[in-house]
Motif scaffolding. Structure first.
Motif, PDB file in Angstrom:
ATOM      1  N   ALA A 256       0.827  -1.204   0.000  1.00  0.00           N
ATOM      2  CA  ALA A 256       0.000   0.000   0.000  1.00  0.00           C
ATOM      3  C   ALA A 256       0.859   1.251   0.000  1.00  0.00           C
ATOM      4  O   ALA A 256       0.555   2.229  -0.688  1.00  0.00           O
ATOM      5  CB  ALA A 256      -0.901  -0.005   1.234  1.00  0.00           C
ATOM      6  N   LEU A 257       1.903   1.179   0.747  1.00  0.00           N
ATOM      7  CA  LEU A 257       2.788   2.327   0.823  1.00  0.00           C
ATOM      8  C   LEU A 257       3.436   2.601  -0.533  1.00  0.00           C
ATOM      9  O   LEU A 257       3.495   3.736  -1.004  1.00  0.00           O
ATOM     10  CB  LEU A 257       3.867   2.080   1.880  1.00  0.00           C
ATOM     11  CG  LEU A 257       4.946   3.154   2.024  1.00  0.00           C
ATOM     12  CD1 LEU A 257       4.331   4.503   2.396  1.00  0.00           C
ATOM     13  CD2 LEU A 257       5.941   2.729   3.103  1.00  0.00           C
ATOM     14  N   VAL A 258       3.907   1.536  -1.105  1.00  0.00           N
ATOM     15  CA  VAL A 258       4.569   1.687  -2.390  1.00  0.00           C
ATOM     16  C   VAL A 258       3.612   2.265  -3.421  1.00  0.00           C
ATOM     17  O   VAL A 258       3.944   3.196  -4.159  1.00  0.00           O
ATOM     18  CB  VAL A 258       5.119   0.330  -2.877  1.00  0.00           C
ATOM     19  CG1 VAL A 258       5.627   0.447  -4.312  1.00  0.00           C
ATOM     20  CG2 VAL A 258       6.230  -0.142  -1.959  1.00  0.00           C
ATOM     21  N   GLN A 259       2.436   1.730  -3.371  1.00  0.00           N
ATOM     22  CA  GLN A 259       1.468   2.186  -4.342  1.00  0.00           C
ATOM     23  C   GLN A 259       1.160   3.669  -4.152  1.00  0.00           C
ATOM     24  O   GLN A 259       1.084   4.435  -5.113  1.00  0.00           O
ATOM     25  CB  GLN A 259       0.201   1.364  -4.175  1.00  0.00           C
ATOM     26  CG  GLN A 259      -0.802   1.588  -5.297  1.00  0.00           C
ATOM     27  CD  GLN A 259      -1.990   0.677  -5.136  1.00  0.00           C
ATOM     28  OE1 GLN A 259      -1.813  -0.509  -4.877  1.00  0.00           O
ATOM     29  NE2 GLN A 259      -3.194   1.214  -5.304  1.00  0.00           N
TER      30      GLN A 259
ATOM     31  N   LEU B 236      12.698   1.150   3.315  1.00  0.00           N
ATOM     32  CA  LEU B 236      12.447   0.312   2.145  1.00  0.00           C
ATOM     33  C   LEU B 236      13.488   0.608   1.079  1.00  0.00           C
ATOM     34  O   LEU B 236      13.987  -0.303   0.412  1.00  0.00           O
ATOM     35  CB  LEU B 236      11.057   0.567   1.565  1.00  0.00           C
ATOM     36  CG  LEU B 236       9.892  -0.128   2.253  1.00  0.00           C
ATOM     37  CD1 LEU B 236       8.578   0.379   1.678  1.00  0.00           C
ATOM     38  CD2 LEU B 236      10.005  -1.637   2.049  1.00  0.00           C
ATOM     39  N   VAL B 237      13.780   1.852   0.954  1.00  0.00           N
ATOM     40  CA  VAL B 237      14.764   2.226  -0.065  1.00  0.00           C
ATOM     41  C   VAL B 237      16.100   1.588   0.304  1.00  0.00           C
ATOM     42  O   VAL B 237      16.798   1.036  -0.545  1.00  0.00           O
ATOM     43  CB  VAL B 237      14.914   3.757  -0.158  1.00  0.00           C
ATOM     44  CG1 VAL B 237      16.095   4.125  -1.041  1.00  0.00           C
ATOM     45  CG2 VAL B 237      13.631   4.351  -0.696  1.00  0.00           C
TER      46      VAL B 237
ATOM     47  N   LEU C 296      12.499   1.251  -5.589  1.00  0.00           N
ATOM     48  CA  LEU C 296      13.647   1.940  -6.174  1.00  0.00           C
ATOM     49  C   LEU C 296      13.235   2.797  -7.367  1.00  0.00           C
ATOM     50  O   LEU C 296      13.713   3.924  -7.536  1.00  0.00           O
ATOM     51  CB  LEU C 296      14.709   0.925  -6.599  1.00  0.00           C
ATOM     52  CG  LEU C 296      15.427   0.219  -5.450  1.00  0.00           C
ATOM     53  CD1 LEU C 296      16.411  -0.798  -6.011  1.00  0.00           C
ATOM     54  CD2 LEU C 296      16.151   1.237  -4.584  1.00  0.00           C
ATOM     55  N   THR C 297      12.368   2.223  -8.101  1.00  0.00           N
ATOM     56  CA  THR C 297      11.917   2.962  -9.283  1.00  0.00           C
ATOM     57  C   THR C 297      11.210   4.252  -8.882  1.00  0.00           C
ATOM     58  O   THR C 297      11.509   5.336  -9.398  1.00  0.00           O
ATOM     59  CB  THR C 297      10.938   2.084 -10.095  1.00  0.00           C
ATOM     60  OG1 THR C 297      11.610   0.893 -10.473  1.00  0.00           O
ATOM     61  CG2 THR C 297      10.458   2.838 -11.325  1.00  0.00           C
ATOM     62  N   ALA C 298      10.305   4.094  -7.973  1.00  0.00           N
ATOM     63  CA  ALA C 298       9.548   5.261  -7.529  1.00  0.00           C
ATOM     64  C   ALA C 298      10.457   6.284  -6.859  1.00  0.00           C
ATOM     65  O   ALA C 298      10.331   7.492  -7.074  1.00  0.00           O
ATOM     66  CB  ALA C 298       8.450   4.843  -6.557  1.00  0.00           C
TER      67      ALA C 298
END
Length: 670
Positions: free
Chosen positions: A582-585, A621-622, A646-648
DNA sequence: ATTAGGG
DNA sequence: CCCTAAT
């Protein structure tokens, strides 16, 4: 600004949500802030270490041992103050003193010298407490000593006829317990028998448990004490602490140990914050009662009550001359008056320890005398605290709760207390060591010196609450602040009704981030509850473990004063994969730098996840994504998610960079 | 109250 | 997670 910023990030269309903002309430934790911090370190390092040990040692076992069956709804651990008979002057105040027992040598002490002159008071230790195991295990030498104490419960050694100063005849029976046993014993029958629902009862009567111990006024009684507890009277260090606070404890108002996680090398531990919680009030008892746990059973003893009842909170110092004390030390333990906690055993790295002074002297501890050779080279002081007693603690839990939940509840309560409700005091030769800036060495707490006279006391943080002294009969209850129960679930509500059993919050509808757990799972964070102090001041004495679905409520007993909340570190709640997802999103969508929005978007229902938490999680996370899989810990996060992270992160970093570049020129212009 | 970073 | 500084 904000808006501007958002635009820069590219969210022109961003709309400010109408929803309530999630806020992280400011904690008021530190009453004593900064100034104190750095200054408190040194001696504090030691304290922190102790605390760590305490927690570690305690956790598992402690919780396990609790047996609900015996208790009704309420489980109470009460701490009694100890007193030395004649010395009784010592009043228990709120502090707790740890009793240090020198490991080992005692067995051998036949000599009268070794024993305390006075009666011993037996202390009742909190189950929790526990012994710090592991400690010293590595030392063989210690091992022996330690083992004597702890291992082989069955075995008991006895030394008879030891006379203390002629006054008392004490028969000491050593029983070795395994740590576990000790812990285990917590509640068992031993307790039951003595269980005090009513503390008062205890006072007067001496409970005799197990075979041997009888309590009563000890003064001239013959007592048999099992375990290492015997030692003591002489050693009793009275803590003056109570009122002393001014001078003493208060010195630094505070402190909560910032983290209990210990680093192996305890020395570096630092205590950071000071917590203000004063809340924890222990009930001072005027009676001298002490409970002892001897074989696993707790016994209570009352001593010289009348005289002491005087309730002087103050400093009672040791009446015993120093020398005698030392003497006594052989026997090894130092007891404290108040009893908050007992710790037994301080030893230095060598097993030899404790005896140092005494060693030479009377204690005929076999061979241990003084072998300096054993001393540790590193100059580290090793301290072994066998058990700590926790101040009175009341827990109310539904009958339907599981034993497991009770265990957790108690554990949480204890942890909370240790973490923020108490402060640790160091006693050396009966005196409080107030200067936290001194090094152990300067203070005299060195491996080869005076460990036997070292004591730790758990004292309630100074609260403003007036101390209420208990009357004789009503000893109990009291003074404590009335911490409100913390229930994480509905803090507000619960606050009002301390006794209310709490309940699970009903699940709310989820919002976007449904998957994310709603609070109810979450453990009560002190923060949450405390925030609403408006309702009441609750002290978070206890937190309820999140996982338990069962309704549990813990209620600190005393509820009177209102006030401060205990600042406690929030419990750690690792992010689940779903949350990470959810966070990533959300971040992919919103970008970094807009944590409040991320929170609202994906974690609106997870009250325990603040935007700061999300930001921190993203940070980790990173980091996680960048390190090799094997270096990662905890629940593995799917690589796919990490890749997205990483992408984000790269994307948004770039965006931010652009934004900055764009702005720079403007600034110059301005 | 939020954000950003260091611890 | 906590804490602080800067917004």
């Amino acid at each position: 600004m904000v808006l501007q910023k958002r635009l820069d990030y590219g969210f022109h269309d961003y709309q400010v949500p109408t929803m309530p903002r999630a806020t992280r309430s400011a904690r008021k934790r530190s009453i004593c802030k900064k100034g104190t911090e750095s200054s408190q370190m040194r001696a504090f390092d030691l304290l922190a270490t102790v605390a760590d040990k305490l927690l570690h040692g305690t956790e598992g076992p402690t919780t396990n041992t609790i047996d609900t069956s015996t208790e009704k709804d309420r489980y109470t651990v009460v701490d009694k103050e100890l007193n030395v008979d004649s010395l009784c002057k010592v009043e228990p105040s709120q502090g707790f003193v740890a009793e240090l027992v020198l490991s080992g040598h005692d067995n051998k002490c036949d000599s009268k010298d070794c024993f305390p002159q006075h009666n011993e008071h037996v202390e009742h230790s909190l189950p929790l407490a526990s012994e710090v195991t592991n400690f010293d295990k590595n030392n063989n030498e210690m091992g022996n000593l330690a083992s004597e104490v702890r291992v082989g419960s069955p075995s008991s050694k006895e030394s008879d006829n030891c006379e203390l100063d002629g006054k008392n005849e004490v028969i000491v029976k050593y029983e070795l317990h395994k740590t576990e046993e000790v812990l285990t014993r917590t509640q068992d029958r031993g307790d039951d028998s003595c269980k005090r629902e009513d503390p008062i009862i205890w006072d007067q009567k001496a409970c005799v448990l197990g075979n041997s111990v009888s309590c009563g006024k000890m003064t001239h009684n013959k007592q048999i004490v099992q375990n290492s507890y015997f030692a003591t009277q002489n050693n009793v260090k009275v803590v003056d602490r109570d009122d002393d606070e001014n001078s003493s404890g208060c010195t630094h108002p505070v402190s909560s140990i910032k983290s209990f996680r210990t680093v192996p090398s305890s020395r570096d531990r630092r205590i950071k914050k000071v917590s203000a919680s004063k809340s924890w009030k222990v009930v001072p008892r005027y009676r001298d009662e002490s409970l002892s746990k001897t074989d696993g059973v707790w016994k209570s003893m009352s001593c010289c009550k009348s005289s002491h009842d005087s309730c002087r909170p103050q400093k009672s110092q040791m009446n015993i001359p120093f020398k005698k004390r030392k003497f006594f030390d052989c026997s090894s333990s130092v007891s404290n008056s108040d009893g908050g906690i007992n710790s037994e055993g301080v030893s230095d790295s060598n097993g030899k320890v404790a005896k140092t002074d005494s060693s030479g002297r009377s204690c005929s501890v076999s061979g241990h005398g003084h072998h300096k050779s054993f001393q540790s080279k590193d100059s580290h002081v090793k301290i072994r605290i066998k058990s700590f007693r926790v101040p009175e603690l009341f827990i109310e839990i539904a009958e339907t709760a599981t034993v497991g939940s009770l265990k957790r509840t108690v554990m949480e309560a204890v942890t909370a207390i240790l973490g923020g409700g108490l402060r640790v005091g160091v006693l050396l030769q009966g005196k409080k060591v107030r200067d936290d800036n001194k090094t152990l060495f300067q203070t005299g707490i060195s491996h080869d010196n005076q460990l036997d006279s070292l004591g730790f006391a758990l004292e309630p943080n100074p609260s403003r609450t007036p101390l209420v002294l208990c009357q004789e009969d009503s000893p109990c209850i009291l003074p404590c602040d009335a911490p409100e129960p913390l229930t994480r679930y509905s803090p507000d509500v619960s606050a009002d009704h301390p006794s209310s059993s709490n309940v699970l919050p009903e699940p709310h509808g989820n919002s976007l981030g449904n998957f994310i757990e709603s609070d109810h799972d979450s453990a009560p964070s002190p923060t949450d509850t405390s925030n609403h102090k408006s309702t009441v001041d609750s002290k978070a004495l206890v937190t309820v473990p999140a996982m338990t679905a069962e309704a549990i409520s813990v209620v600190p007993m005393h509820r009177k004063s209102k006030r401060s909340e205990v600042a406690q570190r929030r419990i750690r709640r690792p992010f689940s994969v779903a949350e990470v997802e959810a966070l990533v999103q959300a971040v992919e969508k919103l970008g970094t730098g807009r944590w409040r929005d991320v929170k609202l978007r994906a974690f609106d229902n997870a009250k325990h996840r603040t935007y700061v938490d999300l930001k921190d999680k993203w940070k980790t996370l990173v980091h996680t994504a960048r390190i090799s899989p094997r270096q990662r810990r905890g629940e593995p996060v799917p690589q796919e998610l990490l890749d997205r992270v990483l992408t984000a992160h790269a994307y948004w970093s770039k965006q931010q960079a652009k934004y900055q570049l764009k702005r720079q020129p403007e600034r110059f212009v301005l």
